[in-house]
Design an enzyme around this catalytic site. Structure first.
Site, PDB file in Angstrom:
ATOM      1  N   ARG A  81      20.823  31.184 129.282  1.00 54.79           N
ATOM      2  CA  ARG A  81      20.794  29.982 130.108  1.00 54.79           C
ATOM      3  C   ARG A  81      20.016  30.292 131.375  1.00 54.79           C
ATOM      4  NH1 ARG A  81      27.006  30.037 130.896  1.00 54.79           N
ATOM      5  NH2 ARG A  81      26.351  32.191 130.969  1.00 54.79           N
ATOM      6  N   ARG A 117      11.945  20.636 133.790  1.00 48.11           N
ATOM      7  CA  ARG A 117      11.569  20.013 132.516  1.00 48.11           C
ATOM      8  C   ARG A 117      12.694  19.092 132.028  1.00 48.11           C
ATOM      9  NH1 ARG A 117       9.453  25.317 129.330  1.00 48.11           N
ATOM     10  NH2 ARG A 117      11.019  26.313 130.637  1.00 48.11           N
ATOM     11  N   CYS A 162      15.442  22.703 126.872  1.00 42.48           N
ATOM     12  CA  CYS A 162      15.951  22.906 125.499  1.00 42.48           C
ATOM     13  C   CYS A 162      16.681  21.706 124.909  1.00 42.48           C
ATOM     14  CB  CYS A 162      16.873  24.125 125.481  1.00 42.48           C
ATOM     15  SG  CYS A 162      15.977  25.658 125.758  1.00 42.48           S
ATOM     16  N   LEU A 192      31.762  20.422 129.669  1.00 39.41           N
ATOM     17  CA  LEU A 192      32.552  19.187 129.780  1.00 39.41           C
ATOM     18  C   LEU A 192      32.464  18.638 131.205  1.00 39.41           C
ATOM     19  CD1 LEU A 192      35.840  19.770 127.712  1.00 39.41           C
ATOM     20  CD2 LEU A 192      33.881  18.334 127.140  1.00 39.41           C
ATOM     21  N   ASN A 207      22.687  24.152 120.068  1.00 40.91           N
ATOM     22  CA  ASN A 207      22.229  23.283 121.167  1.00 40.91           C
ATOM     23  C   ASN A 207      22.678  21.839 120.970  1.00 40.91           C
ATOM     24  OD1 ASN A 207      21.164  25.279 122.676  1.00 40.91           O
ATOM     25  ND2 ASN A 207      19.025  24.698 122.433  1.00 40.91           N
TER      26      ASN A 207
HETATM   27  P1  NAD Z   1       7.794  28.746 129.112  1.00 41.43           P
HETATM   28  O1  NAD Z   1       6.867  27.590 129.099  1.00 41.43           O
HETATM   29  O2  NAD Z   1       8.535  29.097 130.350  1.00 41.43           O
HETATM   30  O3  NAD Z   1       6.995  30.064 128.658  1.00 41.43           O
HETATM   31  C1  NAD Z   1       6.102  30.115 127.609  1.00 41.43           C
HETATM   32  C2  NAD Z   1       4.956  31.022 128.007  1.00 41.43           C
HETATM   33  O4  NAD Z   1       4.104  31.212 126.891  1.00 41.43           O
HETATM   34  C3  NAD Z   1       4.092  30.458 129.128  1.00 41.43           C
HETATM   35  O5  NAD Z   1       4.022  31.389 130.182  1.00 41.43           O
HETATM   36  C4  NAD Z   1       2.728  30.259 128.469  1.00 41.43           C
HETATM   37  O6  NAD Z   1       1.643  30.485 129.356  1.00 41.43           O
HETATM   38  C5  NAD Z   1       2.776  31.298 127.360  1.00 41.43           C
HETATM   39  N1  NAD Z   1       1.858  31.088 126.255  1.00 41.43           N
HETATM   40  C6  NAD Z   1       1.495  29.929 125.652  1.00 41.43           C
HETATM   41  N2  NAD Z   1       0.625  30.197 124.652  1.00 41.43           N
HETATM   42  C7  NAD Z   1       0.444  31.520 124.626  1.00 41.43           C
HETATM   43  C8  NAD Z   1      -0.343  32.386 123.827  1.00 41.43           C
HETATM   44  N3  NAD Z   1      -1.110  31.919 122.833  1.00 41.43           N
HETATM   45  N4  NAD Z   1      -0.336  33.706 124.094  1.00 41.43           N
HETATM   46  C9  NAD Z   1       0.422  34.187 125.105  1.00 41.43           C
HETATM   47  N5  NAD Z   1       1.194  33.415 125.895  1.00 41.43           N
HETATM   48  C10 NAD Z   1       1.209  32.094 125.650  1.00 41.43           C
HETATM   49  O7  NAD Z   1       8.817  28.480 127.916  1.00 41.43           O
HETATM   50  P2  NAD Z   1      10.310  29.059 127.760  1.00 41.43           P
HETATM   51  O8  NAD Z   1      11.254  28.211 128.515  1.00 41.43           O
HETATM   52  O9  NAD Z   1      10.292  30.509 127.995  1.00 41.43           O
HETATM   53  O10 NAD Z   1      10.552  28.759 126.225  1.00 41.43           O
HETATM   54  C11 NAD Z   1       9.927  29.522 125.215  1.00 41.43           C
HETATM   55  C12 NAD Z   1      10.651  29.263 123.912  1.00 41.43           C
HETATM   56  O11 NAD Z   1      12.021  29.703 124.021  1.00 41.43           O
HETATM   57  C13 NAD Z   1      10.743  27.809 123.500  1.00 41.43           C
HETATM   58  O12 NAD Z   1      10.663  27.742 122.114  1.00 41.43           O
HETATM   59  C14 NAD Z   1      12.123  27.384 123.958  1.00 41.43           C
HETATM   60  O13 NAD Z   1      12.625  26.314 123.225  1.00 41.43           O
HETATM   61  C15 NAD Z   1      12.910  28.632 123.709  1.00 41.43           C
HETATM   62  N6  NAD Z   1      14.108  28.788 124.518  1.00 41.43           N
HETATM   63  C16 NAD Z   1      14.083  28.502 125.852  1.00 41.43           C
HETATM   64  C17 NAD Z   1      15.225  28.705 126.624  1.00 41.43           C
HETATM   65  C18 NAD Z   1      15.217  28.396 128.096  1.00 41.43           C
HETATM   66  O14 NAD Z   1      16.299  28.340 128.696  1.00 41.43           O
HETATM   67  N7  NAD Z   1      14.078  28.193 128.723  1.00 41.43           N
HETATM   68  C19 NAD Z   1      16.402  29.197 126.042  1.00 41.43           C
HETATM   69  C20 NAD Z   1      16.386  29.503 124.680  1.00 41.43           C
HETATM   70  C21 NAD Z   1      15.236  29.296 123.919  1.00 41.43           C
END
Ligand code: NAD
Length: 436
Positions: free
Chosen positions: A155, A331, A264, A254, A212
Site C-alpha cells: 500500500r 491517480r 489500483c 471499513l 482488490n
Molecule cells: P508507476 O507509474 O508509478 O511506475 C511505472 C514505471 O514504469 C514508471 O516510472 C514508468 O516510467 C516506467 N516504465 C514505463 N514503461 C517502461 C519501459 N518500457 N521500460 C522501463 N520502465 C518503464 O506505476 P506503479 O504504481 O508502480 O504500478 C506499476 C504496476 O504495479 C501496475 O500494474 C499497478 O497496477 C501495480 N500495482 C501498483 C500498486 C500501487 O500501490 N501503486 C500496488 C500493487 C500493484
C-alpha cells in the site's frame, strides 16, 4: 543472491527493487524516465514514500541496488526480470498491456540465456500465457524462459513495511525450477514465516484482482451503509467499529468517506468486470461497487451544494488532494472529481496538500495551490477535508473560522466530532453521522 532486473521504477518497482536488494539480492532498477533515474542516482526519491530513502541509500551503498535507463544491458545481466511497468485502463476499460509487451519484445531481441519473467504489475488473467506465446512467436526457444506471476500487495504510504513484511507471497508458475529460484529471492521472508502461496499463473493473476475487488467492495459497502445511516439517524463510525470487532469481518477498509481512489482499486475493479464480461461470467457485485463509488465522490459535492447552492464566484479551500495520506499519488483520487465539479460550477479552488500538490498541478494547473491549511481557508466560503493527513486532524478551528468568509466545513473523512465543530460555529457535514 540472485541477479534481478526491475523494469519500471515507479511506486511498485522502486519499493520492490529496494526491498529485494534488502533481502540480499543484486537489483538493477530500469526506467525509461531519465529524470527519475537521474534523481535516484543522486539519492533523491522521485516519489513520496515514508522510509523508502533509507532503504534505497543503504542498498546503493552496499552495491546491491543500482539505477539505469539502459534496459538492454540490464536484461543481459540478470537471470530474473521483474516487470513493474504501468498497466492502466485502456479506453474500453480493459487492461492496457502495451507497456508489458514492449518490454517482452525487447527481451525477445536480446535473450541469450535462461531468464525468468516475473509479472509484478497487475495484469489481466491470461497475460502470463500471452507473454509466453509472444516470446515463442518471436522465435525464442521455450527452454530459454519461464514465467512467474508474483502480484504485489503493498500500500502506498506504508509500502516499505508492506513489502518487507507481507501477509503472503504469491508465486504463480508452472515451472518447478522457476519456483525454486523465486523462493530463493524471497528467502529472507522464511525467517518471519511468511506464507508462500505457490500456484499456477492464472490463479495468481486472479488472486490480485479478487483481493482488490474485495477490499473495494468493503469500502463501497460501508459508504452505502453510511448514506443509509444519515437517513435513519445512525452513526456509521460506531456501526463500522462494531462490525470490525467481528473477527470474520475485520475493521480494515471499513472507513466511510469520499469513495476509493488511487492507482489500483478503480482500474482493477474495472478491469475485473471486463475480464469477467469477456469470460461470459459477469461479476455483478463488482460492477455495482464501481457505480456506488462514482456516486460517493459526487456526494461530497452534493454536501457542499446543500450549504452553498450556487458556487459561482465562491472560493472553496480543499484540504488534501492525494487519494490517501502519506503519498503524493493523485491517480483517480476523489479530489479530481471534486475539483472538476466545483470548477464546472464556477467555483474557485484554493488547495493544500502536504505532498501531492505537484502531482495535482499536472491535472489542474489553473487552480490555486497554497502552503498551508490556514492559507486554504483564508477568505474561503467552505473548506473540504478530502484526505485524512494527520496535520488536518487537530486544526485551530477558531483561527480557521476567523479567516474564512463563512464557516462551512465538509469533513469527507469524518476526522472531527460534529459537536465540536458545531460548537465552534461552523456549518458542518460529514459522512454517515448525524450532525446537530
Ligand atoms: P508507476 O507509474 O508509478 O511506475 C511505472 C514505471 O514504469 C514508471 O516510472 C514508468 O516510467 C516506467 N516504465 C514505463 N514503461 C517502461 C519501459 N518500457 N521500460 C522501463 N520502465 C518503464 O506505476 P506503479 O504504481 O508502480 O504500478 C506499476 C504496476 O504495479 C501496475 O500494474 C499497478 O497496477 C501495480 N500495482 C501498483 C500498486 C500501487 O500501490 N501503486 C500496488 C500493487 C500493484
Amino acid at each position: 543472491m540472485e541477479k534481478i532486473v526491475m523494469i519500471g521504477t515507479g511506486y511498485v518497482g522502486l519499493v520492490s527493487g529496494a526491498g529485494l536488494a534488502d533481502f540480499g539480492n543484486e537489483v538493477i532498477c530500469v526506467d525509461v524516465d531519465k529524470e527519475k533515474i537521474n534523481k535516484l542516482n543522486n539519492n533523491i526519491l522521485p516519489i513520496y514514500e515514508p522510509g523508502l530513502l533509507d532503504v534505497v541509500k543503504r542498498n546503493v551503498a552496499q552495491k546491491r541496488l543500482s539505477f539505469t535507463t539502459d534496459i538492454v544491458a540490464a536484461l543481459r545481466q540478470a537471470r530474473v526480470i521483474f516487470l513493474a511497468v504501468p498497466t492502466p485502463s485502456a479506453a474500453n476499460g480493459e487492461v492496457d498491456l502495451s507497456f508489458v509487451f514492449t518490454v517482452v519484445d525487447k527481451l525477445a531481441e536480446v535473450i541469450a540465456d535462461y531468464k525468468i519473467i516475473v509479472t509484478k504489475s497487475t495484469v489481466a488473467v491470461g497475460t502470463g500465457d500471452q507473454i509466453c506465446e509472444r516470446l515463442l512467436n518471436r522465435g525464442v526457444s521455450r527452454e530459454l524462459f519461464d514465467i512467474v506471476s508474483n502480484p504485489e500487495f503493498l500500500r502506498e504510504g506504508s509500502a516499505v513495511n508492506d513489502f518487507v513484511r507481507p501477509d503472503r507471497v504469491i508465486l504463480g508458475t508452472s515451472s518447478a525450477k522457476a519456483l525454486e529460484i523465486m523462493k530463493g529471492i524471497y528467502r529472507s521472508l522464511y525467517l518471519i514465516e511468511t506464507p508462500i502461496v505457490a500456484t499456477d499463473i492464472r490463479t495468481a493473476e486472479m488472486i490480485k484482482y479478487a483481493c482488490n475487488a474485495f477490499l473495494a467492495t468493503k469500502i463501497s459497502f460501508i459508504n452505502e451503509i453510511a448514506n443509509l445511516c444519515e437517513k435513519v439517524g445512525a452513526n456509521v463510525l460506531v456501526v463500522a467499529k462494531a462490525m470490525g470487532l467481528d473477527g470474520r469481518i475485520s475493521p480494515k477498509f471499513l472507513h466511510a468517506g469520499p469513495g476509493f481512489g488511487g492507482s489500483c482499486f478503480p482500474k482493477d475493479t474495472l478491469a475485473l468486470t471486463k475480464i469477467a464480461e469477456k469470460a461470459g461470467s459477469r461479476v455483478a457485485i463488482v460492477e455495482t461497487v464501481i457505480k456506488v463509488n462514482e456516486k460517493q465522490k459526487m456526494r461530497v459535492v452534493e454536501k457542499l451544494l446543500n450549504f452553498i447552492p450556487n458556487l459561482k464566484g465562491r472560493t472553496i479551500g480543499l484540504l488534501g488532494l492525494a487519494f490517501k495520506p502519506n503519498t503524493d499519488d493523485v491517480r483517480d483520487a476523489p479530489a479530481l472529481t471534486v475539483i472538476s465539479e466545483i470548477v464546472k460550477r464556477g467555483g474557485q479552488i484554493k488547495a493544500y496538500d502536504p505532498a501531492a500538490m505537484g502531482e495535482m498541478r499536472k491535472h489542474f494547473p489553473e487552480i490555486t495551490y497554497v502552503a498551508s491549511s490556514e492559507d486554504a481557508a483564508k477568505n474561503a466560503d467552505a473548506v473540504i477535508i478530502l484526505t485524512e493527513w494527520n496535520e488536518f486532524r487537530n486544526m485551530n478551528l477558531d483561527y480557521l473560522k476567523s479567516v474564512m468568509k463563512q464557516p462551512v466545513m465538509i469533513d469527507a473523512r469524518n476526522i472531527y466530532e460534529p459537536e465540536l465543530v458545531l460548537e465552534k460555529g461552523f456549518k458542518y457535514a460529514c459522512i454517515g453521522r448525524k450532525v446537530g
